[in-house]
Write a protein that holds these residues in place. Structure first.
Motif, PDB file in Angstrom:
ATOM      1  N   GLN A 753       0.846  -1.193   0.000  1.00 20.12           N
ATOM      2  CA  GLN A 753       0.000   0.000   0.000  1.00 20.12           C
ATOM      3  C   GLN A 753       0.879   1.239   0.000  1.00 20.12           C
ATOM      4  N   PHE A 754       0.477   2.230  -0.763  1.00 19.47           N
ATOM      5  CA  PHE A 754       1.184   3.504  -0.922  1.00 19.47           C
ATOM      6  C   PHE A 754       2.510   3.272  -1.665  1.00 19.47           C
ATOM      7  N   VAL A 755       2.395   3.170  -2.965  1.00 19.30           N
ATOM      8  CA  VAL A 755       3.545   2.941  -3.840  1.00 19.30           C
ATOM      9  C   VAL A 755       3.620   4.080  -4.842  1.00 19.30           C
ATOM     10  N   ILE A 756       4.754   4.794  -4.844  1.00 20.55           N
ATOM     11  CA  ILE A 756       5.008   5.841  -5.836  1.00 20.55           C
ATOM     12  C   ILE A 756       6.106   5.357  -6.772  1.00 20.55           C
ATOM     13  N   ILE A 757       5.858   5.455  -8.077  1.00 20.94           N
ATOM     14  CA  ILE A 757       6.878   5.161  -9.075  1.00 20.94           C
ATOM     15  C   ILE A 757       7.003   6.348 -10.012  1.00 20.94           C
ATOM     16  N   GLN A 758       8.220   6.859 -10.175  1.00 21.68           N
ATOM     17  CA  GLN A 758       8.542   7.792 -11.256  1.00 21.68           C
ATOM     18  C   GLN A 758       9.633   7.129 -12.081  1.00 21.68           C
ATOM     19  N   GLN A 759       9.263   6.740 -13.285  1.00 18.37           N
ATOM     20  CA  GLN A 759      10.156   5.955 -14.119  1.00 18.37           C
ATOM     21  C   GLN A 759      11.122   6.850 -14.890  1.00 18.37           C
ATOM     22  N   SER A 760      12.321   6.330 -15.156  1.00 19.01           N
ATOM     23  CA  SER A 760      13.319   7.092 -15.903  1.00 19.01           C
ATOM     24  C   SER A 760      12.985   7.103 -17.393  1.00 19.01           C
ATOM     25  N   ASP A 761      13.697   7.955 -18.144  1.00 16.17           N
ATOM     26  CA  ASP A 761      13.486   8.047 -19.587  1.00 16.17           C
ATOM     27  C   ASP A 761      13.640   6.695 -20.271  1.00 16.17           C
ATOM     28  N   ASP A 762      14.670   5.944 -19.876  1.00 18.76           N
ATOM     29  CA  ASP A 762      14.951   4.677 -20.544  1.00 18.76           C
ATOM     30  C   ASP A 762      14.464   3.488 -19.737  1.00 18.76           C
ATOM     31  N   GLY A 763      13.593   3.736 -18.776  1.00 21.58           N
ATOM     32  CA  GLY A 763      13.102   2.649 -17.931  1.00 21.58           C
ATOM     33  C   GLY A 763      12.135   1.751 -18.664  1.00 21.58           C
ATOM     34  N   ASP A 764      11.968   0.557 -18.117  1.00 18.90           N
ATOM     35  CA  ASP A 764      11.008  -0.383 -18.673  1.00 18.90           C
ATOM     36  C   ASP A 764       9.662  -0.189 -17.981  1.00 18.90           C
ATOM     37  N   GLN A 765       9.153  -1.215 -17.368  1.00 22.38           N
ATOM     38  CA  GLN A 765       7.806  -1.144 -16.806  1.00 22.38           C
ATOM     39  C   GLN A 765       7.784  -0.531 -15.399  1.00 22.38           C
ATOM     40  N   GLY A 766       6.665   0.089 -15.076  1.00 18.82           N
ATOM     41  CA  GLY A 766       6.433   0.481 -13.697  1.00 18.82           C
ATOM     42  C   GLY A 766       6.222  -0.755 -12.839  1.00 18.82           C
ATOM     43  N   PHE A 767       5.209  -1.567 -13.206  1.00 14.30           N
ATOM     44  CA  PHE A 767       4.970  -2.876 -12.601  1.00 14.30           C
ATOM     45  C   PHE A 767       5.262  -3.939 -13.651  1.00 14.30           C
ATOM     46  N   GLU A 768       6.039  -4.969 -13.316  1.00 13.59           N
ATOM     47  CA  GLU A 768       6.181  -6.144 -14.180  1.00 13.59           C
ATOM     48  C   GLU A 768       5.940  -7.358 -13.309  1.00 13.59           C
ATOM     49  N   TRP A 769       4.859  -8.082 -13.642  1.00 13.08           N
ATOM     50  CA  TRP A 769       4.358  -9.077 -12.710  1.00 13.08           C
ATOM     51  C   TRP A 769       4.202 -10.431 -13.379  1.00 13.08           C
ATOM     52  N   ASP A 770       4.858 -11.404 -12.787  1.00 11.70           N
ATOM     53  CA  ASP A 770       4.826 -12.776 -13.305  1.00 11.70           C
ATOM     54  C   ASP A 770       4.416 -13.735 -12.192  1.00 11.70           C
ATOM     55  N   ASN A 771       3.855 -14.858 -12.627  1.00 15.99           N
ATOM     56  CA  ASN A 771       3.838 -16.017 -11.742  1.00 15.99           C
ATOM     57  C   ASN A 771       5.174 -16.731 -11.900  1.00 15.99           C
ATOM     58  N   ARG A 772       5.365 -17.399 -13.050  1.00 15.00           N
ATOM     59  CA  ARG A 772       6.675 -17.966 -13.386  1.00 15.00           C
ATOM     60  C   ARG A 772       6.752 -18.085 -14.895  1.00 15.00           C
ATOM     61  N   SER A 773       7.766 -17.438 -15.493  1.00 13.49           N
ATOM     62  CA  SER A 773       7.839 -17.366 -16.953  1.00 13.49           C
ATOM     63  C   SER A 773       8.034 -18.733 -17.591  1.00 13.49           C
ATOM     64  N   SER A 774       8.791 -19.613 -16.936  1.00 14.14           N
ATOM     65  CA  SER A 774       9.075 -20.921 -17.535  1.00 14.14           C
ATOM     66  C   SER A 774       7.911 -21.890 -17.391  1.00 14.14           C
ATOM     67  N   ASN A 775       7.015 -21.645 -16.480  1.00 10.92           N
ATOM     68  CA  ASN A 775       5.841 -22.492 -16.279  1.00 10.92           C
ATOM     69  C   ASN A 775       4.788 -21.654 -15.593  1.00 10.92           C
ATOM     70  N   ASN A 776       3.831 -21.167 -16.370  1.00 15.79           N
ATOM     71  CA  ASN A 776       2.852 -20.206 -15.862  1.00 15.79           C
ATOM     72  C   ASN A 776       1.908 -20.794 -14.822  1.00 15.79           C
ATOM     73  N   THR A 777       1.856 -22.116 -14.698  1.00 14.92           N
ATOM     74  CA  THR A 777       0.868 -22.739 -13.829  1.00 14.92           C
ATOM     75  C   THR A 777       1.421 -23.150 -12.460  1.00 14.92           C
ATOM     76  N   LEU A 778       2.676 -22.842 -12.202  1.00 12.29           N
ATOM     77  CA  LEU A 778       3.276 -23.271 -10.935  1.00 12.29           C
ATOM     78  C   LEU A 778       2.515 -22.711  -9.730  1.00 12.29           C
ATOM     79  N   LEU A 779       2.497 -23.510  -8.661  1.00  9.94           N
ATOM     80  CA  LEU A 779       1.853 -23.125  -7.408  1.00  9.94           C
ATOM     81  C   LEU A 779       2.876 -23.167  -6.278  1.00  9.94           C
ATOM     82  N   PRO A 780       2.727 -22.349  -5.235  1.00 13.02           N
ATOM     83  CA  PRO A 780       1.674 -21.342  -5.066  1.00 13.02           C
ATOM     84  C   PRO A 780       1.790 -20.220  -6.094  1.00 13.02           C
ATOM     85  N   ARG A 781       0.664 -19.822  -6.625  1.00 17.94           N
ATOM     86  CA  ARG A 781       0.617 -18.813  -7.683  1.00 17.94           C
ATOM     87  C   ARG A 781       0.860 -17.420  -7.117  1.00 17.94           C
ATOM     88  N   SER A 782       1.583 -16.598  -7.841  1.00 21.67           N
ATOM     89  CA  SER A 782       1.704 -15.186  -7.466  1.00 21.67           C
ATOM     90  C   SER A 782       0.309 -14.582  -7.383  1.00 21.67           C
TER      91      SER A 782
END
Length: 951
Positions: A753-782
């Protein structure tokens, strides 16, 4: 010239005088290794050489009514800045400036008891603000040199733990001051408009705008009817060797608070060796915190004329010839005047001097008289040569018999321990037996003290405390009596590092090695290799990481069956401490079973940064100059080295990035310590194309770990990344990071709670959210839950990719996002990828669901949605179909961490959005009535402790 540099000057100039060996010397940009170490003093005679002391900063003295001046006395010339006479325009004193106070200096011209005349016109004075920046030193040469802040004007004297502001005498500057000298200049007087009871006009009603009084030392009128009057801020301030006897009834105090209101902030203030009282409150309602009063000749803390303020954490160390520790009056000439003095004070330690023979080495601990009421809690009073407690005057005794009810004007004393030559001053005819009354109140005691210097011993620690926070939430909740807790020491306490002549220099802590190098005239203590015993980084030094530093040795995934070869260690970092690295290979890893306690405060954050930042050569856009911070825990993850292991079990472990060791386990509540008010700057290191160090990597970290008020700035990889675990985050500021600001994978199920993001000019994502890239179904799930976030990208209006996407949600993650603002990303505000992630859409919000929910969130980017042919869900339709989501033209403005970025303060558009009550879903979340991390322009939780690029 830094504060440390100034102290080195004091040592250097003293040496010249003592050794008679400095001929035609010019001393500039000096320093010392410990702000808390006295500069030395005394010494006379010696030599015919000339000493030139240069105290004008390279950038000049400041702005407004300040000028450069040069004064010569004997063979010593001081080139400094100067203030004199009436200051009638806003004036700023530059950081680290040395400033001569010549004669009485009045800040502003008195603006009266109210801001306006009865007919609505301006009061007629000249209200101005005097701003004093960190490290500045003001000094006078005689009792007639003093500073007065008039009614309606303000003083903003805001030092820091490392660079306190000092007000002192010329002889202190020259290095000739004696250890016991007092009264070498005037002091500080602040006049306010808060109520008082002593009126010049005998017909005036106390507490009204007609009740005003003339201050001591011809300091002008004070008083009014505004208890919340604001005269500015005193923070991290020392006042030394002041006090001036005008006549037998009129002396200047170290600081005189004359009718000062509760809108004035006073925190971390010391008065040392004053000729009269250390501080005295003449009526008013000013509140005081973290007050240190040492060596004062009269009373250390005095009040009269109807003071009704509060105080917490007060240390008095009385001089051998000093009078009272506390001297408390309503009004001596008329004990019944109203408003009656009635303060509330908690956590005080009063230490006198006695030689064991009963002689009057210092007088009384507490003299309470002249009709005052008041409440005193959680106190220690020891070693006064006369009594610990003396109550005088019938009207004061009439205050005894407290009920504690609201509005009572009674005398209450609870959880107070005393040990003096005689504990009570009792006189035949007193209407109350003082000792019976004192010992009859809750948890008071006569003791044989076991104090260790200013710190409580076992006897003091055994005294039951009074919960003053329950009476008034202004007070911090404490579990000890006195000004210091049992866990504090000379090397680590709230008074260490910024005070004068209170504690000896502790040197480099055990477990570190002193370097031959000095940076900015500060001592460097090095940390390297495996830390196998508890390590405490105290103020007074900077700390250099030499290679990877492992805190503890991995104790394995199961606390119930720890690895026998492991070692559990705690790393404690005090407020205001700086830790730095010089290369990507310099980083900190906290092993499983061990902990970090980064104990920054709002005014003294912990800073972890790069050498270039410490030595002042860092560029505004630089990144990746050292490694960062890694924490390994035992909370569940879903990415297991052992392909046969079950996710979330003790058998599911993973090796951390940057060769940081194993993490993971089966305890979602695992505790790796706390990170409070901490900055991580210029970190991140690319080990290879797949392996980079983040600013902070939370690797399998559990919810028992506390993370609150944390900033990561200009990191080469992600700002923070959660690799599974259940750690919760509050008040998170992520600025200028080159990759993603907030990233997670491997099954993170925490909250934020209470998250401030100011991204740089060459920055990527503000939020980048995965469960697991190599296996999307892994548990416990994000499956985190996040509320009150503000994500700000960079776009130049031409469609170029100034920063990438606001939120990239993919790889099968679930999650709930509420009350968010996402604006100005160069690509899309929202991108959802991968079939398993789309399968999360269709949320019910029921317990145990693993769905994707976004509510009360607004978007304004170059493109709001990244939609691809073949997506199983129309992203924009889904988003806009959820409760209170919207595409907007944003009206954000105000404060920004990065020049040119959109401000973090919401405007009318954002304020009009309906909010989701996340507190009703989970009481961990604070209830809010706004979207985004910031409520409005008055909400400044993200300021004061963070790093901001200013140019």
């Amino acid at each position: 010239m830094s504060k440390q540099e100034f102290r080195k000057f004091l040592l250097a100039s003293t040496a010249c005088i003592l050794l008679a060996a400095c001929s035609d010397t010019s001393i500039s940009s000096p320093g010392d290794t410990n702000v808390g170490t006295p500069p030395g003093g005394g010494g006379t005679g010696g030599g015919t050489g000339n000493v030139v002391i240069d105290l004008v900063p390279a950038g000049g003295c400041g702005t407004g009514s300040i000028r450069e001046a040069s004064i010569t006395q004997g063979t010593t010339t001081i080139n400094a800045c100067e203030i004199t006479g009436n200051i009638t325009s806003n004036t700023t004193i530059a950081a680290n400036a040395g400033v001569i106070v010549t004669g009485p200096v009045f800040v502003g011209l008195d603006d009266g008891a109210t801001a306006q005349k009865p007919n609505g016109e301006a009061a007629g004075g000249t209200p101005v603000t005097l701003t004093i920046n960190p490290g500045a030193t003001l000094f006078g040469a005689a009792g007639s040199d003093y500073l007065v802040v008039t009614r309606g004007s303000r003083i903003e004297a805001v030092g820091t733990a490392d660079s306190p502001i000092v007000m002192t005498s010329r002889s202190d500057i020259e290095g000739t001051v004696g250890a016991n000298e007092i009264g070498l200049w005037g002091g500080l007087v602040i006049n306010g408009r808060a109520p008082i009871n002593a009126c010049i006009d005998g017909t005036a009603v106390g507490g009204s705008a007609d009740c005003v009084k003339s201050g001591e030392g011809s300091s002008g009128l004070f008083g009014g009817d505004n208890p919340a009057d604001d005269s500015g801020t005193l923070r991290y301030l020392q006042v030394r060797y002041a006090g001036f006897k005008v006549n037998n009834e009129d002396e200047l105090n170290g600081i005189a608070f004359q009718g000062v209101g509760s809108g004035t902030e006073v925190d971390y203030v010391q008065v040392h060796n004053n000729a009269d009282d250390g501080v005295e409150m003449f009526g008013g309602t000013v509140d005081l915190r973290h007050l240190v009063l040492t060596g004062n000749s009269d009373d250390s803390m005095d009040y009269t004329d109807g003071w009704r303020g509060r105080a917490q954490y007060v240390l008095v160390r009385q001089s051998a010839d000093g009078d009272q520790g506390f001297e408390f009056d309503n009004r001596s000439s008329n004990n019944t005047l109203l408003p009656r003095s009635n303060p509330r004070i908690s956590n005080f330690t009063l230490i006198g001097q006695r030689n064991g023979t009963g002689s009057n080495d210092s007088d009384q601990g507490m003299l309470i008289r002249a009709g005052t009421a008041g409440e005193l809690y959680n106190g220690i009073v020891v070693d006064f040569g006369n009594e610990c407690l003396d109550i005088d005057d019938t009207e004061t005794f009439n205050r005894i018999g407290a009920t504690g009810a609201t509005g009572d004007e009674d005398l209450i004393m609870q959880s107070v321990a005393m040990d003096c030559v005689v504990n009570f001053s009792e006189t035949a005819g007193d209407p109350v037996d003082v000792s019976d009354w004192f010992l009859g109140q809750a948890d008071n005691a006569e003791i044989d003290n076991t104090m260790s210097d200013v710190f409580p011993g076992p006897v003091e620690l055994a005294v039951n405390t009074t919960d003053v926070n329950a009476l008034d939430p202004w007070f911090d909740l404490t579990s000890y009596i006195g000004a210091f807790s049992g866990s504090e020491s000379a090397a680590s306490n709230w008074a260490a590092g910024w005070t004068y002549n209170l504690f000896a220099d502790p040197g480099c802590p055990t477990g570190t090695t002193e370097s031959a190098e000095v940076i900015d005239n500060q001592r460097i203590c090095q940390i390297t290799g495996n830390v196998t015993a508890d390590l405490h980084l105290t103020r007074g030094s900077m700390y250099e990481l030499v290679g990877p530093v492992f805190v503890g040795v991995d104790r394995g995934p199961d606390a119930a069956s720890p690895a026998p070869s492991g070692i559990e260690v705690e790393l404690t970092i005090d407020p205001g401490v700086t830790v730095f690295g010089s290369a990507g290979s310099d980083y900190i890893v906290v092993a499983r079973g061990s902990s970090i306690r980064s104990n920054g405060t709002r005014t003294a954050p912990v800073v972890m940064t790069a050498r270039a930042d410490v030595d002042g050569t860092v560029g505004a856009a630089e990144i990746g100059l050292w490694g960062g911070l890694v924490i390994n825990g035992r909370a569940p993850i879903n990415a297991c080295i052992d392909g046969t292991a079950t996710g979330g079990s003790v058998d599911c472990e993973k090796s951390g990035e940057g060769s940081s060791g194993l993490f993971g386990g089966a305890d979602p509540t695992d505790d790796s310590g706390n990170i409070f008010y901490t900055q991580v700057r210029y970190a991140g290191f690319k080990v290879n194309n797949e392996d980079e160090l983040n600013g902070i990597a939370f690797q399998g970290v559990g919810s028992g770990t506390e993370v609150d008020y944390v900033q990561v700035h200009n990191n080469a990889d992600d700002g923070v990344e959660m690799f599974g675990g259940a750690v919760d985050l509050r008040h998170l500021v992520l600025t200028g990071n080159s990759d993603d600001s907030m990233d997670y994978t491997d099954g993170w199920i925490g909250r934020a709670q209470f998250v401030i993001i100011q991204q740089s000019d060459d920055g990527d994502q503000g939020f980048e959210w995965d469960n697991r890239s190599s296996n999307n179904t892994l548990l416990p799930r994000s499956n985190p839950r996040i509320s009150n976030f503000t994500l700000i990208g960079r776009r130049n209006g031409a469609g170029s990719n100034d920063s990438d996407e606001g939120m990239l949600i993919r790889a099968g993650t679930a999650g709930e996002l509420y009350n968010g603002i996402v604006v100005d990303f160069g690509n899309a505000c929202l991108n959802v990828d991968d079939a398993e992630t789309f399968d999360r859409i269709g949320a019910t919000g029921a317990a145990g669901d693993e769905d994707l929910i976004i509510q009360s969130t607004v978007l304004d980017c170059l493109t709001n949605f990244k939609e691809t042919a073949g997506d199983p869900v129309d992203l924009s339709t889904w988003f806009l179909g959820q409760a209170d989501n919207a595409e907007i033209t944003h009206s954000m403005s105000g404060f920004t961490f990065i020049p040119g970025s959109t401000g973090v303060v919401p405007g009318a558009t954002e304020l009009a959005v309906n909010t989701t009550d996340v507190n009703a879903l989970d009481s961990w979340f604070e209830p809010v009535t706004y979207i985004g991390a910031v409520e409005d322009g008055n909400d400044t939780w993200y300021q004061g402790w963070t790093f901001q690029i200013t140019q």
